[in-house]
Design a protein around this motif. Sequence first.
Motif, short mmCIF file in Angstrom:
data_model
loop_
_atom_site.label_atom_id
_atom_site.label_comp_id
_atom_site.label_asym_id
_atom_site.label_seq_id
_atom_site.Cartn_x
_atom_site.Cartn_y
_atom_site.Cartn_z
N LEU A 34 5.97 -50.23 -15.71
CA LEU A 34 6.52 -51.46 -15.13
C LEU A 34 7.98 -51.26 -14.73
N LEU A 35 8.78 -50.71 -15.64
CA LEU A 35 10.20 -50.52 -15.35
C LEU A 35 10.41 -49.53 -14.21
N ALA A 36 9.60 -48.48 -14.15
CA ALA A 36 9.74 -47.48 -13.09
C ALA A 36 9.44 -48.07 -11.72
N GLU A 37 8.57 -49.07 -11.66
CA GLU A 37 8.20 -49.64 -10.37
C GLU A 37 9.04 -50.85 -9.96
N MET A 38 9.89 -51.31 -10.84
CA MET A 38 10.73 -52.47 -10.49
C MET A 38 11.75 -52.06 -9.42
N PRO A 39 11.94 -52.89 -8.40
CA PRO A 39 12.91 -52.57 -7.34
C PRO A 39 14.32 -52.36 -7.89
N LYS A 155 -9.52 -52.57 -25.62
CA LYS A 155 -10.10 -53.90 -25.81
C LYS A 155 -9.16 -55.04 -25.48
N GLY A 156 -7.88 -54.83 -25.56
CA GLY A 156 -6.94 -55.91 -25.27
C GLY A 156 -6.82 -56.12 -23.76
N GLU A 157 -6.22 -57.22 -23.39
CA GLU A 157 -6.02 -57.53 -21.98
C GLU A 157 -4.78 -56.82 -21.47
N ASP A 158 -4.91 -56.14 -20.34
CA ASP A 158 -3.77 -55.48 -19.71
C ASP A 158 -3.09 -56.48 -18.79
N ILE A 159 -1.86 -56.85 -19.11
CA ILE A 159 -1.16 -57.88 -18.33
C ILE A 159 -0.19 -57.27 -17.32
N TYR A 160 -0.31 -55.98 -17.06
CA TYR A 160 0.59 -55.29 -16.15
C TYR A 160 0.64 -55.96 -14.77
N ASN A 161 -0.52 -56.16 -14.16
CA ASN A 161 -0.56 -56.75 -12.81
C ASN A 161 -0.03 -58.18 -12.79
#
Length: 169
Positions: A34-39, A155-161
């Motif tokens: 996430l941090l790597a893709e932040m503008p 099993k957990g929800e990936d909230i990345y998107n």
Amino acid sequence: MKHLKTLLLVAIFTIGLGGAVNAQKTAHINTDKLLAEMPETKALKAELEKLQKTYRADIEGMFKTLEAKFKKYDAEGKNQTKEVNAQRAQEIQQDRAKIAQAEQTMNQEMAKKYKEKTAPILQKAEDAIKAVASEKGIVYVLDSAPGKGLIVFDKGEDIYNAVKAKLGF
């Protein structure tokens, strides 16, 4: 009989808490990704690279000047007195120390700038993660980035998107 009642109460209480814990929703996110893709992170990286090039150019200029001075002093050394050669050797050492100090200053300034500029980026990411977790009713969000301690996250929800969308990129 008294011990049996106590044991039964402890068992019921433990089972009851286990059910409540299982009902809590968990999710995971790879914060490194996430941090790597932040503008903001990309802009910071470009800014730091530009600053490093500036420092590097200055240090290389100092080094070339030192190298030329050393060659000159080395060529003239046979025709100079011991005192002059000793003074020149000391001058070379001082110039080397200045270069080392400039490199140290560069590293300190780069680290200071990085720390100064990353704090708001980290805060923005954390706020977005908290907002998404709140919207989705998630109680625990675990970091699934390599080396962050989370081993299994199938099993957990990936909230990345969702966080990425919340940040607008």
